[in-house]
Design a protein around this motif. Structure first.
Motif, PDB file in Angstrom:
ATOM      1  N   VAL A  53      -1.095  -4.248  -6.890  1.00 13.59           N
ATOM      2  CA  VAL A  53      -0.414  -2.971  -7.073  1.00 13.59           C
ATOM      3  C   VAL A  53      -0.849  -2.079  -5.909  1.00 13.59           C
ATOM      4  N   PRO A  54      -0.121  -1.011  -5.635  1.00  9.02           N
ATOM      5  CA  PRO A  54      -0.491  -0.185  -4.479  1.00  9.02           C
ATOM      6  C   PRO A  54      -1.942   0.280  -4.477  1.00  9.02           C
ATOM      7  N   SER A  55      -2.508   0.603  -5.642  1.00 10.38           N
ATOM      8  CA  SER A  55      -3.887   1.107  -5.684  1.00 10.38           C
ATOM      9  C   SER A  55      -4.944   0.008  -5.682  1.00 10.38           C
ATOM     10  N   ALA A  56      -4.553  -1.228  -5.865  1.00  7.44           N
ATOM     11  CA  ALA A  56      -5.480  -2.369  -5.814  1.00  7.44           C
ATOM     12  C   ALA A  56      -4.695  -3.568  -5.308  1.00  7.44           C
ATOM     13  N   GLY A  57      -4.672  -3.702  -4.021  1.00  3.31           N
ATOM     14  CA  GLY A  57      -3.897  -4.745  -3.352  1.00  3.31           C
ATOM     15  C   GLY A  57      -3.200  -4.181  -2.138  1.00  3.31           C
ATOM     16  N   GLY A  58      -2.760  -2.933  -2.259  1.00  3.09           N
ATOM     17  CA  GLY A  58      -2.091  -2.258  -1.153  1.00  3.09           C
ATOM     18  C   GLY A  58      -0.580  -2.283  -1.313  1.00  3.09           C
ATOM     19  N   SER A  59       0.065  -1.311  -0.712  1.00  3.28           N
ATOM     20  CA  SER A  59       1.516  -1.175  -0.833  1.00  3.28           C
ATOM     21  C   SER A  59       2.271  -2.375  -0.273  1.00  3.28           C
ATOM     22  N   MET A  60       1.817  -2.909   0.858  1.00  3.72           N
ATOM     23  CA  MET A  60       2.534  -4.035   1.469  1.00  3.72           C
ATOM     24  C   MET A  60       2.454  -5.276   0.596  1.00  3.72           C
TER      25      MET A  60
END
Length: 189
Positions: free
Chosen positions: A102-109
């Motif tokens: 997810v964007p907060s754990a993994g990143g947006s890309m």
């Protein structure tokens, strides 16, 4: 931020890397990307799904032309695991891990890639044939030995610094070693 320009910059860089690294079916391009850095912000502080979508579209277009596989590196919160298609995991004998970026754990890309791929999985590590690092995300751990720098014509996507590399087989042997096949050197004495 001019997202059309960002997409064109990404297409240019990915196309140049694909050509210089001779990417084709059976090869993997690993991508590390900070959408925050593309926007001119500090890595991990301003992730953007909109920027991720534009970058993914550009990368997917070049991937379709050449037939290589894409692997998207997650951020440090997921230990830089990678999002790949299930078929890539199976073809390369990779081990799946249980997490959804997810964007907060993994990143947006990585989160965007996970949403867009047909059958996404996350794997812990990979040995890719080439890599593009957008925003100094540190992808070196996911490249095969030996990495050789590629210097694309563009040095940035948006505001993010870009580096790239291809890999080659190790050169082994010594003074008598030969590295290219020819009829004259197929004999042992």
């Amino acid at each position: 931020m001019d997202l059309e320009l960002v997409e064109q910059q990404a297409r240019t860089i990915v196309a140049e890397v694909a050509e210089q690294a001779q990417l084709r079916p059976g090869t993997i391009l690993v991508v590390g990307c900070s959408t925050s850095e593309v926007l001119g912000k500090h890595i991990g502080k301003a992730g953007s799904q909109e920027v991720a979508a534009v970058l993914y579209r550009a990368m997917e277009a070049i991937r379709e032309q050449h037939g290589f596989a894409l692997a998207f590196q997650c951020c440090e919160h997921l230990n830089r695991a990678l999002v790949v298609e299930r078929a890539v995991m199976e073809a390369f004998g990779l081990e799946e891990v249980s997490v959804v970026p997810v964007p907060s754990a993994g990143g947006s890309m990585a989160a965007h890639a996970f949403e867009r791929m047909a059958s996404p999985v996350v794997v812990e590590s990979i040995k890719a044939h080439a890599g593009i690092d957008i925003g100094d995300t540190l992808i070196g751990m996911h490249l095969r030995h030996v990495a050789v720098p590629i210097r694309p014509s563009l040095k940035q996507i948006g505001h993010a610094h870009v580096t790239a590399a291809r890999t080659r087989p190790k050169l082994i042997g010594g003074a008598r070693a030969v590295y290219e096949r020819s009829p004259a050197n197929n004999r042992c004495t």
